[in-house]
Design a protein around this motif. Structure first.
Motif, PDB file in Angstrom:
ATOM      1  N   ALA A  19       0.951  -1.282  -0.123  1.00 13.59           N
ATOM      2  CA  ALA A  19      -0.031  -0.008  -0.231  1.00 13.59           C
ATOM      3  C   ALA A  19       0.710   1.238  -0.175  1.00 13.59           C
ATOM      4  CB  ALA A  19      -0.989  -0.131   1.243  1.00 13.59           C
ATOM      5  N   SER A  54      -3.619   4.270  -1.860  1.00  8.99           N
ATOM      6  CA  SER A  54      -3.929   3.160  -1.471  1.00  8.99           C
ATOM      7  C   SER A  54      -5.471   2.942  -1.406  1.00  8.99           C
ATOM      8  CB  SER A  54      -3.500   2.307  -0.131  1.00  8.99           C
ATOM      9  OG  SER A  54      -2.445   3.228   0.289  1.00  8.99           O
ATOM     10  N   LYS A  55      -6.106   4.636  -0.882  1.00 11.32           N
ATOM     11  CA  LYS A  55      -7.443   4.532  -0.675  1.00 11.32           C
ATOM     12  C   LYS A  55      -8.263   4.462  -1.936  1.00 11.32           C
ATOM     13  CE  LYS A  55      -8.550   8.064   2.199  1.00 11.32           C
ATOM     14  NZ  LYS A  55      -8.382   9.061   3.056  1.00 11.32           N
ATOM     15  N   ALA A  62      -7.851   1.025  -3.469  1.00 10.04           N
ATOM     16  CA  ALA A  62      -8.781   0.037  -2.769  1.00 10.04           C
ATOM     17  C   ALA A  62     -10.168   0.133  -3.317  1.00 10.04           C
ATOM     18  CB  ALA A  62      -8.962   0.141  -1.156  1.00 10.04           C
ATOM     19  N   GLN A  98     -12.334  -3.042  -4.940  1.00  4.84           N
ATOM     20  CA  GLN A  98     -13.508  -3.416  -4.458  1.00  4.84           C
ATOM     21  C   GLN A  98     -14.730  -3.360  -5.407  1.00  4.84           C
ATOM     22  OE1 GLN A  98     -15.110  -2.199  -0.610  1.00  4.84           O
ATOM     23  NE2 GLN A  98     -17.216  -1.810  -1.245  1.00  4.84           N
ATOM     24  N   ILE A 148      -2.983  -6.037   3.183  1.00  2.00           N
ATOM     25  CA  ILE A 148      -2.033  -5.031   3.309  1.00  2.00           C
ATOM     26  C   ILE A 148      -0.728  -5.325   4.024  1.00  2.00           C
ATOM     27  CG2 ILE A 148      -1.852  -2.578   4.366  1.00  2.00           C
ATOM     28  CD1 ILE A 148      -4.091  -2.958   2.108  1.00  2.00           C
ATOM     29  N   ILE A 190      -2.684   2.362   7.673  1.00  4.66           N
ATOM     30  CA  ILE A 190      -3.042   2.165   6.423  1.00  4.66           C
ATOM     31  C   ILE A 190      -4.377   1.265   6.141  1.00  4.66           C
ATOM     32  CG2 ILE A 190      -2.607   1.219   3.913  1.00  4.66           C
ATOM     33  CD1 ILE A 190       0.533   1.233   4.759  1.00  4.66           C
ATOM     34  N   THR A 191      -4.309   0.352   7.057  1.00  7.76           N
ATOM     35  CA  THR A 191      -5.745  -0.405   6.997  1.00  7.76           C
ATOM     36  C   THR A 191      -7.035   0.477   7.611  1.00  7.76           C
ATOM     37  OG1 THR A 191      -5.045  -1.515   9.318  1.00  7.76           O
ATOM     38  CG2 THR A 191      -4.307  -2.808   7.356  1.00  7.76           C
ATOM     39  N   ILE A 246      -7.909   2.754   4.832  1.00  6.54           N
ATOM     40  CA  ILE A 246      -8.597   1.913   3.872  1.00  6.54           C
ATOM     41  C   ILE A 246     -10.126   1.673   4.226  1.00  6.54           C
ATOM     42  CG2 ILE A 246      -8.870  -0.063   2.462  1.00  6.54           C
ATOM     43  CD1 ILE A 246      -5.739   0.089   2.179  1.00  6.54           C
ATOM     44  N   LYS A 247     -10.176   1.385   5.568  1.00  2.38           N
ATOM     45  CA  LYS A 247     -11.531   0.937   6.304  1.00  2.38           C
ATOM     46  C   LYS A 247     -12.460   2.146   6.168  1.00  2.38           C
ATOM     47  CE  LYS A 247     -12.201  -1.810   9.591  1.00  2.38           C
ATOM     48  NZ  LYS A 247     -13.192  -2.667   9.038  1.00  2.38           N
ATOM     49  N   ALA A 283     -13.552   1.882   2.081  1.00  5.15           N
ATOM     50  CA  ALA A 283     -14.047   0.480   1.381  1.00  5.15           C
ATOM     51  C   ALA A 283     -14.539  -0.511   2.489  1.00  5.15           C
ATOM     52  CB  ALA A 283     -12.769  -0.018   0.835  1.00  5.15           C
ATOM     53  N   VAL A 306     -10.248  -6.322   5.719  1.00  3.73           N
ATOM     54  CA  VAL A 306      -8.563  -5.728   5.216  1.00  3.73           C
ATOM     55  C   VAL A 306      -8.114  -6.786   6.229  1.00  3.73           C
ATOM     56  CG1 VAL A 306      -9.138  -3.801   4.470  1.00  3.73           C
ATOM     57  CG2 VAL A 306      -8.761  -4.021   6.788  1.00  3.73           C
TER      58      VAL A 306
END
Length: 331
Positions: A222, A235-236, A239, A243, A252, A274-275, A278-279, A282, A286
């Motif tokens: 990522a 990465s966002k 992601a 999806q 990740i 990062i996770t 992203i959450k 998306a 993850v």
């Protein structure tokens, strides 16, 4: 019940808990074939089903994409009997099994593969420091996409529960994702959407091979944590597109930095920033892997909403009873 002991809802993979044994290269294959040593290793790591999900180490989709000696192959039909045994070993222990498929790109070496190494651009791999690679033509890109497709079909036919596309740790798809190694001026370069065009085409090709009901995961490097490299914002964006394309779970890890994060090696779950980001954009689950050694730390990362699944790598490599002990200690 602890958060780690809960399964995932609304996921094609019916997982009984949140613990994942992540892909780690063992070099235990016999010239690409599944060996008894490899079967014994995964039997030991999956014993009891305490890891709900076992992701098999990266396997090369074509001889040119072989990363190292001893790497497992998904490039030939002659390995199917061994791969079926590998899936069966993990299933009998109560875990789900995923195969990770990969092309090393410029991280490959001619003395291993017998082929010239390739990359999106003629730039030396900054992590592996390999020879200057050849820039891929569009026709060659299409051939590699086809290799991913055929490899995924083998994964399904071997009886695995899903397939993971590898785009991390400076391997080929990660080389496309990073602006450090991708200087292309055609549709496979430029902004994030251009740099993940090959990813989306690989995902679509894999879906054609395995169908809509077979889970497809993607391991994303990522962030590069290097000047001019990929960022959390990249990465966002990626992601969200993954999806939309049908990725079931996003795994990740690091990009051109490898599987470590500079200045965070002593932090448990060092990719959690990062996770967590992203959450926010998306809804697919993850996986967070990186320096997690204590059950309490894993529990807190899930409970705080920073991740859905926790990958336990080196700690489980050293102690095959880690997952069993963790689940029992958190009851």
């Amino acid at each position: 019940m602890s958060h780690l002991s809960k399964g995932l809802e609304n996921c094609k993979l019916e997982l009984t808990n949140r613990l994942v044994f992540p892909p780690m290269a063992t070099a235990k294959s016999d010239n690409g074939m599944v060996s008894k040593e490899m079967l014994d290793y995964y039997d030991e790591k999956s014993k009891g089903g305490y890891f709900s999900l076992i992701i098999i180490e990266h396997s090369y989709i074509a001889p040119q994409g072989k990363a190292s000696k001893g790497q497992l192959s998904i490039a030939e039909d002659c390995n199917m009997e061994g791969l079926k045994k590998l899936a069966e070993v993990i299933h009998k222990n109560g875990s789900k099994a995923i195969m990770q498929i990969n092309h090393a790109g410029s991280a490959a070496k001619m003395e291993v593969t017998g082929y010239e190494n390739v990359s999106p651009s003629a730039i030396i791999n900054p992590l592996i420091k390999s020879d200057l690679p050849k820039e891929l033509t569009k026709e060659e890109i299409k051939e590699i996409i086809e290799y991913f497709k055929v490899a995924a079909k083998r994964v399904k036919e071997a009886g695995f529960d899903g397939v993971e596309i590898h785009s991390a740790h400076s391997y080929l798809l990660d080389q496309f994702y990073s602006p450090i190694t991708n200087k292309r001026t055609d549709e496979y370069g430029g902004d994030v959407l251009g740099r993940i065009k090959i990813h989306l085409e690989v995902i679509n090709a894999v879906k054609e091979a395995v169908g809509n009901d077979f889970p497809i995961l993607l391991r994303l490097g990522a962030c590069d944590y290097k000047e001019g490299g990929t960022t959390i914002e990249d990465s966002k964006i990626a992601a969200v597109e993954f999806q939309k394309a049908g990725i079931e779970i996003l795994d990740i890890s690091g990009g051109l930095c490898g599987y470590m994060v500079p200045d965070k090696v002593n932090e448990q779950g060092y990719f959690s920033e990062i996770t967590e980001a992203i959450k926010e954009v998306a809804s697919m689950p993850v996986i967070l892997t990186g320096g997690i050694t204590e059950p309490e730390a894993a529990e807190e990362l899930v409970a705080s909403g920073k991740t859905d699944l926790v990958g336990i790598g080196r700690a489980a490599f050293k102690d095959s009873m880690w997952a069993k002990n963790a689940i029992e200690s958190l009851k």
